[in-house]
Design a protein around this motif. Sequence first.
Motif: not given
Length: 182
Positions: A113-121
């Motif tokens: 999912s594009n929910a935090p913090p996935m894109p950052e990780i």
Amino acid sequence: MAELNLGYRYWLYVGNRGFDYKNFDIVLQALQIQQEETEAHLVCFGGGILTDKEVARFEELKLSAKVHQISGNDELLSTYYANAHCLVYPSKYEGFGLPPLEAMATGCPVIASNAPPMPEIIGNAGLYFNPESPQELASIIQTLDRHTRESLIDLGVQHVAKYTWELSSEQTVAFYKSLSPQ
């Protein structure tokens, strides 16, 4: 590492399914959308035995024969990662989220999912979907052809190398030093 011969391609879901924020049902909805286009199954690793409510939901979506629950040690989990078509990580939010990094370390493409913090990780080493849209998840999984998978696997192996215990401890020490008066 042992090769799995399950007789079907599968998406992998790792961890607890029982909390709303884990967003497990969206994976079921995406699998239902993809039913006619793919023979893919869903393997749920860990998270405890299937509940009566989950089994009823699988029956409602006509997915009973396509959803499997497996438990085991880290070596078995690693084998499932290495043989999965992809890891699906649909959480609406997480504190950190280790399964995507574990998946990348074993050569498993990550769809999160594009929910935090996935894109950052995960960075550019994964594909992202709106955690409220099973259609978007199904569509993204459908685009995961051989070339895209190979590219994501390469990016994932490179990306996960940034996450080491040594680097983590160095950054923690540096953080605490920055807080202390000089």
